[in-house]
Write a protein that holds these residues in place. Structure first.
Motif, PDB file in Angstrom:
ATOM      1  N   ARG A 250       0.730  -1.261  -0.086  1.00  0.00           N
ATOM      2  CA  ARG A 250      -0.061  -0.001   0.008  1.00  0.00           C
ATOM      3  C   ARG A 250       0.878   1.141   0.097  1.00  0.00           C
ATOM      4  N   LEU A 251       0.244   2.217  -0.583  1.00  0.00           N
ATOM      5  CA  LEU A 251       1.208   3.719  -0.790  1.00  0.00           C
ATOM      6  C   LEU A 251       1.111   4.319   0.655  1.00  0.00           C
ATOM      7  N   ASP A 252       0.219   4.003   1.457  1.00  0.00           N
ATOM      8  CA  ASP A 252       0.021   4.820   2.833  1.00  0.00           C
ATOM      9  C   ASP A 252       0.893   3.873   4.054  1.00  0.00           C
ATOM     10  N   LYS A 254       0.379   1.219   5.310  1.00  0.00           N
ATOM     11  CA  LYS A 254      -0.197   0.306   6.011  1.00  0.00           C
ATOM     12  C   LYS A 254      -0.221  -1.345   5.441  1.00  0.00           C
ATOM     13  N   GLU A 354     -10.885   2.686   7.039  1.00  0.00           N
ATOM     14  CA  GLU A 354     -10.122   3.844   6.161  1.00  0.00           C
ATOM     15  C   GLU A 354     -11.489   4.834   5.729  1.00  0.00           C
ATOM     16  N   GLU A 358     -12.034   8.796   6.419  1.00  0.00           N
ATOM     17  CA  GLU A 358     -11.885   9.773   5.135  1.00  0.00           C
ATOM     18  C   GLU A 358     -13.181  10.720   5.212  1.00  0.00           C
TER      19      GLU A 358
END
Length: 373
Positions: A250-252, A254, A354, A358
């Protein structure tokens, strides 16, 4: 009575050769058992006087012969202390000559060459169990003055007696072993049994393959034996292609969920990537038109579906509100889908953590200030 010299008279020269006849007895009669460990005899004192007159060379060696049985050997002399007319010799020597106590033997002076080689043969394999048989043999032969082929000599070691045959000697059948360098070789013992050698086990022949066996059997055997062997073989497993078998990130930052690869047969992958063979131009156009139509239908269905309001900036916010309230202006976007039956309502999936986070966070929700004041 028994002492004679070459020509036959007492004191005769006889060409420097000593010859005499004596009655033999074992050395045990003289109470000298140590003499049994060698090949030396005991002669009477008169024999020494006669040998001195004949100028016999040293060491004094003699040939002892049993003329009755035609047996002979060679020996040396240890002392001149025997009674007149008698000779005392080791008992093993009497056994080699087949003599009994009191038998008559003929003695003759002899000159023997120095030995260079001798081959011995033990009677039993027990002699091979000695830790160093060559050293024992060397110690024993110090008590011997000569060796004769065909004799059997005893070797006393560790309170045990071993018998050894003289098989071969060089440079003659009788040799002198006094102050000489003699090579010794051993023959296998008399009771030695050669171990039976088992032939190496041969590997089982490998079974012939089905096609090869069928081809070698001729036309009739090709369909019978080859087909039966092929039927018995298990079919090979079809190779499979595993889609999405890698690891995701994942880009974040996590942790990603567990990947579950999907097994797809390799044959299906190959047929899906290639167009069907034997199809004409019409079939290719039809398939292209069908794919375009399905793509347009998917686009219309996706356009008619209401969009979930999210973080919008600009004109999309109005469309989102109209879609929520079901305003008539929103129908223009989905007019193309009026001819179709309405799509079944989709079940709302539970929001993940998530998405909830948001939704909680809103951009530009704070209080603003202008430069005009």
């Amino acid at each position: 009575m028994f002492g004679m010299f070459g020509g036959g008279g007492y004191g005769g020269g006889g060409g420097g050769r000593f010859e005499a006849s004596y009655r033999c007895y074992p050395v045990s009669f003289l109470d000298k058992p140590e003499a049994e460990r060698g090949d030396k005899i005991f002669l009477p004192p008169s024999a020494l006087d006669r040998l001195a007159q004949l100028h016999i060379d040293y060491p004094m060696l003699f040939q002892v012969e049993n003329r009755r049985d035609g047996r002979s050997t060679h020996c040396g002399v240890l002392e001149f202390v025997a009674d007149e007319g008698m000779v005392y010799m080791p008992y093993w020597m009497m056994q080699n000559l087949l003599l009994q106590e009191g038998d008559v033997v003929a003695l003759r002076s002899a000159t023997l060459p120095k030995g260079t080689f001798v081959k011995l043969q033990p009677h039993s394999t027990d002699f091979l169990d000695i830790s160093n048989p060559r050293a024992v043999l060397e110690t024993t032969l110090r008590n011997f003055s000569c060796l004769t082929v065909g004799d059997t000599i005893p070797i006393n070691y560790n309170n045990k007696k071993y018998f050894i045959d003289i098989v071969e000697a060089k440079p003659g059948a009788a040799i002198s072993v006094i102050e000489t360098d003699c090579n010794v070789d051993f023959a296998p013992p008399l009771d030695y049994v050669e171990p039976v050698r088992q032939p190496p086990q041969q590997a089982a022949p490998m079974a012939a393959d089905g096609p090869a066996a069928g081809a070698g059997a001729g036309p009739s055997g090709a369909g019978g034996a080859g087909g039966g062997a092929a039927a018995e073989e298990a079919p090979p497993e079809e190779p499979q292609f595993f889609a999405f078998a890698g690891t995701g990130r994942r880009l974040d930052g996590k942790p990603a969920g567990e990947s579950r690869p999907v097994a797809i047969p390799a044959a299906a992958v190959g047929t899906a990537s290639r167009p069907a063979t034997g199809a004409g131009p019409g079939s290719g156009a039809a398939s292209a038109a069908g794919s375009v139509g399905s793509a347009a239908g998917d686009a219309g269905a996706s356009g008619s579906a209401p969009k979930r309001p999210g973080k919008v900036f600009g004109g999309n916010r109005l469309q989102a509100k109209l879609a929520e309230k079901g305003a008539p202006g929103a129908g223009g976007a989905g007019s193309g889908a009026a001819a179709r039956p309405p799509a079944p309502p989709k079940k709302e999936e539970p929001k993940k953590e998530e998405e909830e986070e948001e939704d909680k966070w809103k951009a530009f929700t704070g209080k603003g200030y202008t430069l005009k004041g």
